[in-house]
Design an enzyme around this catalytic site. Sequence first.
Site, PDB file in Angstrom:
ATOM      1  N   TYR A  53       0.874  -1.180   0.000  1.00 50.50           N
ATOM      2  CA  TYR A  53       0.000   0.000   0.000  1.00 50.50           C
ATOM      3  C   TYR A  53       0.904   1.220   0.000  1.00 50.50           C
ATOM      4  CZ  TYR A  53      -4.980  -0.004  -0.095  1.00 50.50           C
ATOM      5  OH  TYR A  53      -6.263  -0.011  -0.553  1.00 50.50           O
ATOM      6  N   GLU A  55      -0.191   4.869  -0.713  1.00 49.45           N
ATOM      7  CA  GLU A  55      -0.928   6.094  -1.068  1.00 49.45           C
ATOM      8  C   GLU A  55       0.003   7.298  -1.031  1.00 49.45           C
ATOM      9  OE1 GLU A  55      -4.244   6.278   1.567  1.00 49.45           O
ATOM     10  OE2 GLU A  55      -5.407   4.862   0.370  1.00 49.45           O
ATOM     11  N   ASP A 226      -5.489  11.627 -26.115  1.00 49.47           N
ATOM     12  CA  ASP A 226      -5.554  10.272 -25.559  1.00 49.47           C
ATOM     13  C   ASP A 226      -4.949   9.339 -26.611  1.00 49.47           C
ATOM     14  OD1 ASP A 226      -6.269   7.704 -24.852  1.00 49.47           O
ATOM     15  OD2 ASP A 226      -8.313   8.213 -24.263  1.00 49.47           O
ATOM     16  N   THR A 252      -3.001   4.109 -22.314  1.00 49.22           N
ATOM     17  CA  THR A 252      -3.041   2.819 -21.630  1.00 49.22           C
ATOM     18  C   THR A 252      -1.715   2.113 -21.907  1.00 49.22           C
ATOM     19  OG1 THR A 252      -4.130   1.842 -23.541  1.00 49.22           O
ATOM     20  CG2 THR A 252      -5.552   2.505 -21.725  1.00 49.22           C
ATOM     21  N   LYS A 255      -1.737  -1.836 -24.635  1.00 51.32           N
ATOM     22  CA  LYS A 255      -2.088  -2.008 -26.051  1.00 51.32           C
ATOM     23  C   LYS A 255      -0.784  -2.080 -26.855  1.00 51.32           C
ATOM     24  CE  LYS A 255      -6.698  -0.006 -25.622  1.00 51.32           C
ATOM     25  NZ  LYS A 255      -6.826   0.746 -24.356  1.00 51.32           N
ATOM     26  N   ARG A 261      -1.810  -4.111 -17.779  1.00 53.58           N
ATOM     27  CA  ARG A 261      -2.984  -3.238 -17.857  1.00 53.58           C
ATOM     28  C   ARG A 261      -2.799  -2.069 -16.900  1.00 53.58           C
ATOM     29  NH1 ARG A 261      -6.927  -5.650 -20.810  1.00 53.58           N
ATOM     30  NH2 ARG A 261      -8.151  -3.807 -20.352  1.00 53.58           N
TER      31      ARG A 261
HETATM   32  C1  LIG Z   1      -8.843   5.809 -26.637  1.00 56.82           C
HETATM   33  C2  LIG Z   1      -9.072   5.031 -25.382  1.00 56.82           C
HETATM   34  N1  LIG Z   1      -9.059   5.674 -24.210  1.00 56.82           N
HETATM   35  C3  LIG Z   1      -9.267   5.036 -23.053  1.00 56.82           C
HETATM   36  C4  LIG Z   1      -9.487   3.667 -23.029  1.00 56.82           C
HETATM   37  C5  LIG Z   1      -9.810   3.017 -21.722  1.00 56.82           C
HETATM   38  O1  LIG Z   1      -8.877   2.149 -21.276  1.00 56.82           O
HETATM   39  P1  LIG Z   1      -9.214   1.128 -20.094  1.00 56.82           P
HETATM   40  O2  LIG Z   1      -9.979   0.021 -20.712  1.00 56.82           O
HETATM   41  O3  LIG Z   1      -7.882   0.743 -19.584  1.00 56.82           O
HETATM   42  O4  LIG Z   1     -10.029   1.895 -19.080  1.00 56.82           O
HETATM   43  C6  LIG Z   1      -9.466   2.946 -24.228  1.00 56.82           C
HETATM   44  C7  LIG Z   1      -9.675   1.488 -24.219  1.00 56.82           C
HETATM   45  O5  LIG Z   1      -9.786   0.814 -25.161  1.00 56.82           O
HETATM   46  C8  LIG Z   1      -9.263   3.650 -25.430  1.00 56.82           C
HETATM   47  O6  LIG Z   1      -9.275   3.019 -26.592  1.00 56.82           O
END
Ligand SMILES: Cc1ncc(COP(=O)(O)O)c(C=O)c1O
Length: 455
Positions: A53, A55, A226, A252, A255, A261
């Site tokens: 833990y 935090e 993103d 993320t 991928k 993850r």
């Molecule tokens: C563009 C985009 N943002 C955010 C996410 C969310 O990711 P997570 O599934 O880890 O919450 C994804 C998931 O596929 C995504 O494609």
Amino acid sequence: MDFPNLKKQDPEIYKLVKKEEEKQQYKLSMIPSENFSSPAVREALSSVFVHKYAEGYPHKRYYEGNQFVDNLEELCQQRARQAFSLPDDWHVNVQPLAGGNSNLAVYNGLLEPGDTILSMYLPDGGHLSHGWSFPEKDEQGLEGQVEQAIYLGGKRKISIVSKIFKVVQYKVEPDSRLFDYKKIMAIAKEYRPKMIISGGTAYPREINYDALHSIAKEVGAYYLADIAHEAGLVAAGANKSPIGKADVITFTTHKTIRGPRGAVILCRGDLADRIDFGVFPGLQGGPFEHTIASLAVCLKEACTPAFKKYAFQVVKNAQRLAQRFIERGYDVVSGGTDKHLLLIDMRSKKLSGRNPAKALDQAGIIMNRNSVPNETGSPMNPSGLRMGTPTITTRGMKEKEMDKIAEWVDYVIKVVAPDCDLKPAEFEEKIKKMPELRKIAAEVKSLCQKYPLNI
Ligand SMILES: Cc1ncc(COP(=O)(O)O)c(C=O)c1O
């Protein structure tokens, strides 16, 4: 991987792990958001850091006993800097538990409830965590007008983001299925968002970060890029980087970048405190330090020449697949891809996405049904098929194998096309008995055996 303790102590779970392992080993997994991480990434994930833990942030924790966790998190941040060639005045947060959380944390840090977000229209390939509400029919007609270039949101708020913020969404052009940045500028000028977001799950082209930077600047909005899907491609230089264009970047880690993850936030240094506060204590509790250990391993891998080669091959493979489908008369959305994924509008074959995806799974090829621009189907049976090359490239497959895969996919679709009007349950019963699909599954298995998964 062997799991001797699990096998002895909990055979039920052990059996499921082994079944999943076998499926991943012998089927072609072509979901663009998935990848196969290395044994070292997975070893770190199951290390004793799972017990911790912690935090807070390095050297500012709420509990004692975190000296090694501090070392770990700082090393992970440093590796993220290296992997993305981050300028010194940018900041890294490696604590978000998932991509959705990372975006929520950014909104939490930089926005107030009721502020306007301008993001990509979900059915065109945007993401739920950028806001989504459903158009609903009422007595007056369609609520939440879906206009040519813009979607103003409907009554049924699906994502919490749409419950907290006003979400306006930009769409792709109906013919090219690409963005018209002039139209996005006009929408931004009209709706004056506090934040503009780019990125999505099914847009196969690179984003024009310069254009979005200018739009955000013009209207005084933050620009969040993103890059969940393309992070590995950006780190390797196979796709352009939004650093210096966006104010904040989220991605993320599971991928294209091939880690555990989780998610990372990169931001301008002057936003660091607000972003960190938005993550903890604003949204999450204790960070997953085992994930951070594993992510650090992944980021070190991402800096190697082998990873760079991998990322470029991911794109080449996706482009080759797109080319082969186009030659066979498929409508590949936007006419190709710059990335790791492609999207086929199955209406060009008078089909939808659901039943072909089911049949392909039966034949050992896993891809997903997906909505497409100008969608006329439903969320459970949209018009598209989405596929990606990250996992099959991790296995070592190249253009020659892409040709074979395109041939198999086309063959399976042709075989099942006459039955695709059947109800889902009837269709699924029928395809179980099709010898043609069993034959392809056997061929897929032997290709997979030539390119084994390192588990
Ligand atoms: C563009 C985009 N943002 C955010 C996410 C969310 O990711 P997570 O599934 O880890 O919450 C994804 C998931 O596929 C995504 O494609």
